[in-house]
Scaffold this motif. Structure first.
Motif, PDB file in Angstrom:
ATOM      1  N   SER A 285       8.939 -27.838 -27.984  1.00  0.00           N
ATOM      2  CA  SER A 285       8.016 -27.540 -26.892  1.00  0.00           C
ATOM      3  C   SER A 285       7.281 -28.808 -26.466  1.00  0.00           C
ATOM      4  O   SER A 285       7.109 -29.754 -27.252  1.00  0.00           O
ATOM      5  CB  SER A 285       7.001 -26.489 -27.327  1.00  0.00           C
ATOM      6  OG  SER A 285       6.118 -27.034 -28.304  1.00  0.00           O
ATOM      7  N   LEU A 286       6.843 -28.831 -25.216  1.00  0.00           N
ATOM      8  CA  LEU A 286       6.084 -29.981 -24.714  1.00  0.00           C
ATOM      9  C   LEU A 286       4.806 -30.165 -25.520  1.00  0.00           C
ATOM     10  O   LEU A 286       4.402 -31.305 -25.817  1.00  0.00           O
ATOM     11  CB  LEU A 286       5.762 -29.783 -23.233  1.00  0.00           C
ATOM     12  CG  LEU A 286       5.011 -30.928 -22.553  1.00  0.00           C
ATOM     13  CD1 LEU A 286       5.808 -32.227 -22.617  1.00  0.00           C
ATOM     14  CD2 LEU A 286       4.693 -30.570 -21.103  1.00  0.00           C
ATOM     15  N   GLU A 287       4.182 -29.069 -25.911  1.00  0.00           N
ATOM     16  CA  GLU A 287       2.946 -29.166 -26.695  1.00  0.00           C
ATOM     17  C   GLU A 287       3.205 -29.866 -28.025  1.00  0.00           C
ATOM     18  O   GLU A 287       2.417 -30.734 -28.445  1.00  0.00           O
ATOM     19  CB  GLU A 287       2.364 -27.771 -26.933  1.00  0.00           C
ATOM     20  CG  GLU A 287       1.842 -27.064 -25.692  1.00  0.00           C
ATOM     21  CD  GLU A 287       2.958 -26.513 -24.800  1.00  0.00           C
ATOM     22  OE1 GLU A 287       2.660 -26.216 -23.626  1.00  0.00           O
ATOM     23  OE2 GLU A 287       4.116 -26.394 -25.271  1.00  0.00           O
ATOM     24  N   ALA A 288       4.294 -29.496 -28.685  1.00  0.00           N
ATOM     25  CA  ALA A 288       4.619 -30.132 -29.963  1.00  0.00           C
ATOM     26  C   ALA A 288       4.923 -31.610 -29.773  1.00  0.00           C
ATOM     27  O   ALA A 288       4.512 -32.450 -30.579  1.00  0.00           O
ATOM     28  CB  ALA A 288       5.822 -29.422 -30.599  1.00  0.00           C
ATOM     29  N   ARG A 289       5.635 -31.943 -28.706  1.00  0.00           N
ATOM     30  CA  ARG A 289       5.983 -33.338 -28.455  1.00  0.00           C
ATOM     31  C   ARG A 289       4.752 -34.171 -28.159  1.00  0.00           C
ATOM     32  O   ARG A 289       4.633 -35.316 -28.628  1.00  0.00           O
ATOM     33  CB  ARG A 289       6.981 -33.415 -27.309  1.00  0.00           C
ATOM     34  CG  ARG A 289       8.366 -32.869 -27.671  1.00  0.00           C
ATOM     35  CD  ARG A 289       9.260 -32.784 -26.456  1.00  0.00           C
ATOM     36  NE  ARG A 289       9.287 -34.062 -25.742  1.00  0.00           N
ATOM     37  CZ  ARG A 289       9.372 -34.187 -24.428  1.00  0.00           C
ATOM     38  NH1 ARG A 289       9.450 -33.107 -23.661  1.00  0.00           N
ATOM     39  NH2 ARG A 289       9.397 -35.386 -23.870  1.00  0.00           N
ATOM     40  N   LEU A 290       3.820 -33.643 -27.391  1.00  0.00           N
ATOM     41  CA  LEU A 290       2.594 -34.389 -27.102  1.00  0.00           C
ATOM     42  C   LEU A 290       1.790 -34.631 -28.378  1.00  0.00           C
ATOM     43  O   LEU A 290       1.194 -35.705 -28.554  1.00  0.00           O
ATOM     44  CB  LEU A 290       1.748 -33.626 -26.080  1.00  0.00           C
ATOM     45  CG  LEU A 290       2.291 -33.645 -24.649  1.00  0.00           C
ATOM     46  CD1 LEU A 290       1.525 -32.657 -23.767  1.00  0.00           C
ATOM     47  CD2 LEU A 290       2.218 -35.055 -24.059  1.00  0.00           C
ATOM     48  N   GLU A 291       1.796 -33.667 -29.273  1.00  0.00           N
ATOM     49  CA  GLU A 291       1.096 -33.846 -30.551  1.00  0.00           C
ATOM     50  C   GLU A 291       1.794 -34.893 -31.406  1.00  0.00           C
ATOM     51  O   GLU A 291       1.157 -35.781 -31.982  1.00  0.00           O
ATOM     52  CB  GLU A 291       1.025 -32.511 -31.287  1.00  0.00           C
ATOM     53  CG  GLU A 291       0.266 -32.576 -32.605  1.00  0.00           C
ATOM     54  CD  GLU A 291       0.152 -31.222 -33.271  1.00  0.00           C
ATOM     55  OE1 GLU A 291      -0.104 -31.197 -34.492  1.00  0.00           O
ATOM     56  OE2 GLU A 291       0.324 -30.187 -32.585  1.00  0.00           O
ATOM     57  N   ARG A 292       3.120 -34.832 -31.487  1.00  0.00           N
ATOM     58  CA  ARG A 292       3.881 -35.784 -32.296  1.00  0.00           C
ATOM     59  C   ARG A 292       3.831 -37.196 -31.717  1.00  0.00           C
ATOM     60  O   ARG A 292       4.021 -38.178 -32.444  1.00  0.00           O
ATOM     61  CB  ARG A 292       5.341 -35.322 -32.395  1.00  0.00           C
ATOM     62  CG  ARG A 292       5.519 -34.047 -33.198  1.00  0.00           C
ATOM     63  CD  ARG A 292       6.928 -33.475 -33.052  1.00  0.00           C
ATOM     64  NE  ARG A 292       7.064 -32.213 -33.760  1.00  0.00           N
ATOM     65  CZ  ARG A 292       8.122 -31.419 -33.699  1.00  0.00           C
ATOM     66  NH1 ARG A 292       9.173 -31.785 -32.939  1.00  0.00           N
ATOM     67  NH2 ARG A 292       8.173 -30.291 -34.366  1.00  0.00           N
TER      68      ARG A 292
ATOM     69  N   THR B 151      10.870 -27.278 -33.000  1.00  0.00           N
ATOM     70  CA  THR B 151       9.439 -27.133 -32.729  1.00  0.00           C
ATOM     71  C   THR B 151       8.683 -26.776 -34.006  1.00  0.00           C
ATOM     72  O   THR B 151       7.604 -27.325 -34.280  1.00  0.00           O
ATOM     73  CB  THR B 151       9.195 -26.037 -31.671  1.00  0.00           C
ATOM     74  OG1 THR B 151       9.885 -26.388 -30.466  1.00  0.00           O
ATOM     75  CG2 THR B 151       7.709 -25.871 -31.385  1.00  0.00           C
ATOM     76  N   ASN B 152       9.260 -25.876 -34.794  1.00  0.00           N
ATOM     77  CA  ASN B 152       8.571 -25.385 -35.995  1.00  0.00           C
ATOM     78  C   ASN B 152       9.323 -25.718 -37.282  1.00  0.00           C
ATOM     79  O   ASN B 152       9.137 -25.048 -38.301  1.00  0.00           O
ATOM     80  CB  ASN B 152       8.377 -23.866 -35.885  1.00  0.00           C
ATOM     81  CG  ASN B 152       7.506 -23.476 -34.715  1.00  0.00           C
ATOM     82  OD1 ASN B 152       6.390 -23.987 -34.560  1.00  0.00           O
ATOM     83  ND2 ASN B 152       7.992 -22.585 -33.864  1.00  0.00           N
TER      84      ASN B 152
ATOM     85  N   LEU C 285       5.320 -37.518 -20.054  1.00  0.00           N
ATOM     86  CA  LEU C 285       5.177 -36.471 -19.043  1.00  0.00           C
ATOM     87  C   LEU C 285       5.978 -36.798 -17.789  1.00  0.00           C
ATOM     88  O   LEU C 285       6.599 -35.919 -17.184  1.00  0.00           O
ATOM     89  CB  LEU C 285       3.702 -36.279 -18.702  1.00  0.00           C
ATOM     90  CG  LEU C 285       2.839 -35.690 -19.833  1.00  0.00           C
ATOM     91  CD1 LEU C 285       1.362 -35.757 -19.460  1.00  0.00           C
ATOM     92  CD2 LEU C 285       3.245 -34.250 -20.131  1.00  0.00           C
TER      93      LEU C 285
ATOM     94  N   ARG D 228       1.798 -41.330 -23.348  1.00  0.00           N
ATOM     95  CA  ARG D 228       1.666 -39.925 -22.920  1.00  0.00           C
ATOM     96  C   ARG D 228       2.110 -39.772 -21.457  1.00  0.00           C
ATOM     97  O   ARG D 228       2.851 -38.838 -21.121  1.00  0.00           O
ATOM     98  CB  ARG D 228       0.215 -39.464 -23.087  1.00  0.00           C
ATOM     99  CG  ARG D 228      -0.043 -38.026 -22.628  1.00  0.00           C
ATOM    100  CD  ARG D 228      -1.523 -37.687 -22.703  1.00  0.00           C
ATOM    101  NE  ARG D 228      -1.785 -36.368 -22.144  1.00  0.00           N
ATOM    102  CZ  ARG D 228      -1.765 -35.233 -22.825  1.00  0.00           C
ATOM    103  NH1 ARG D 228      -1.477 -35.253 -24.111  1.00  0.00           N
ATOM    104  NH2 ARG D 228      -2.019 -34.079 -22.239  1.00  0.00           N
TER     105      ARG D 228
END
Length: 200
Positions: free
Chosen positions: A112-119, A169-170, A143, A139
Motif C-alpha cells: 500500500s502507498l501508506e506502507a511505502r511512505l512509512e518505509r 504490505t503486512n 508520490l 517523499r
C-alpha cells in the motif's frame, strides 16, 4: 550455472530488505539498484548523461561477471511497466543468464502507498541509500512516480516463466523471502559469509 533473482517493485516497497533476507538465507551475492546509482551520482552528478551511462555500465559488468564466474545473484530494480523498453531490458538480462545455462527468477513486490511512505523514512533505508536522506525530496519523488508510472504489473500480467507477485504490505522481509524460496524451490549455497556479504 548462475542464477539471477530480480526483486522488482516501486520505491520503498521493501525490495532491499527482502533481497537482504534472501541473500542471507541462500548465500547469494546481491546488488541493489542503489549500489550503482549512489556511486555514479558521486562521480558524475545526479541525472547527468555520464551518470546514466556509468550506472548502466556498472550493472551490465556485474551481470557479465556473475555469469562468467558462476555467481548466484540478486538484483533490486524499479520498473515502469508501461514502458516497452523496460521489458526489453529485463528480457535481455534474463537471456544473458538462461542462454549461458543459468536460471532467471522475477519477483514483483507490491504494498500500500501508506506502507511505502512509512518505509521510505526508516533508519536502515537512510543508512544504505544516501540519496534518500533528503526525506522531503524522496517523499515527493515517490508520490510523483506513483502518479506518472505503472510501477506494478496488471492483474494477470506475467512477463516471465518464473514470475511471482507478492503483496508484502503486512509481511516481514523474511516471510516474503521464504515465499520466494518455496515457490521457486531454491536451495542455499555453501559459502563463507565473506564470499557473499563482505563489509555489509
Amino acid at each position: 550455472m548462475a542464477k539471477l533473482i530480480i526483486i522488482c517493485g516501486p520505491q520503498a516497497v521493501g525490495k532491499m530488505t527482502v533481497a537482504e533476507s534472501l541473500r542471507d538465507k541462500l548465500k547469494y551475492n546481491m546488488m541493489m539498484n542503489h549500489d550503482s546509482i549512489e556511486v555514479s551520482d558521486r562521480i558524475f552528478g545526479f541525472g547527468t548523461p555520464a551518470q546514466k551511462e556509468f550506472n548502466a555500465a556498472f550493472r551490465e559488468k556485474a551481470f557479465d561477471l556473475a555469469v562468467k564466474h558462476n555467481v548466484d545473484f540478486i538484483f533490486t530494480y524499479v520498473c515502469a511497466f508501461e514502458m516497452p523498453q523496460e521489458r526489453a531490458y529485463l528480457s535481455k538480462v534474463a537471456d544473458l543468464f538462461t542462454d549461458n545455462g543459468g536460471e532467471f527468477y522475477f519477483v514483483e513486490l507490491r504494498a500500500s502507498l501508506e506502507a511505502r511512505l512509512e518505509r521510505n523514512e526508516t533508519p536502515h533505508r537512510m543508512e544504505r541509500k544516501a540519496s534518500k536522506r533528503d526525506t522531503a525530496w524522496s517523499r515527493a519523488n515517490l508520490l510523483s512516480d506513483a502518479e506518472k508510472h505503472k510501477l506494478n504489473s496488471d492483474d494477470g500480467e506475467i512477463w516471465f516463466q518464473n514470475h511471482i507477485k507478492i503483496d508484502n504490505t503486512n509481511l516481514r522481509p523474511d516471510e516474503a523471502a521464504d515465499i520466494i524460496i518455496e515457490k521457486f524451490g531454491l536451495t542455499a549455497n555453501e559459502k563463507e559469509e565473506k564470499e557473499y556479504r563482505f563489509g555489509v
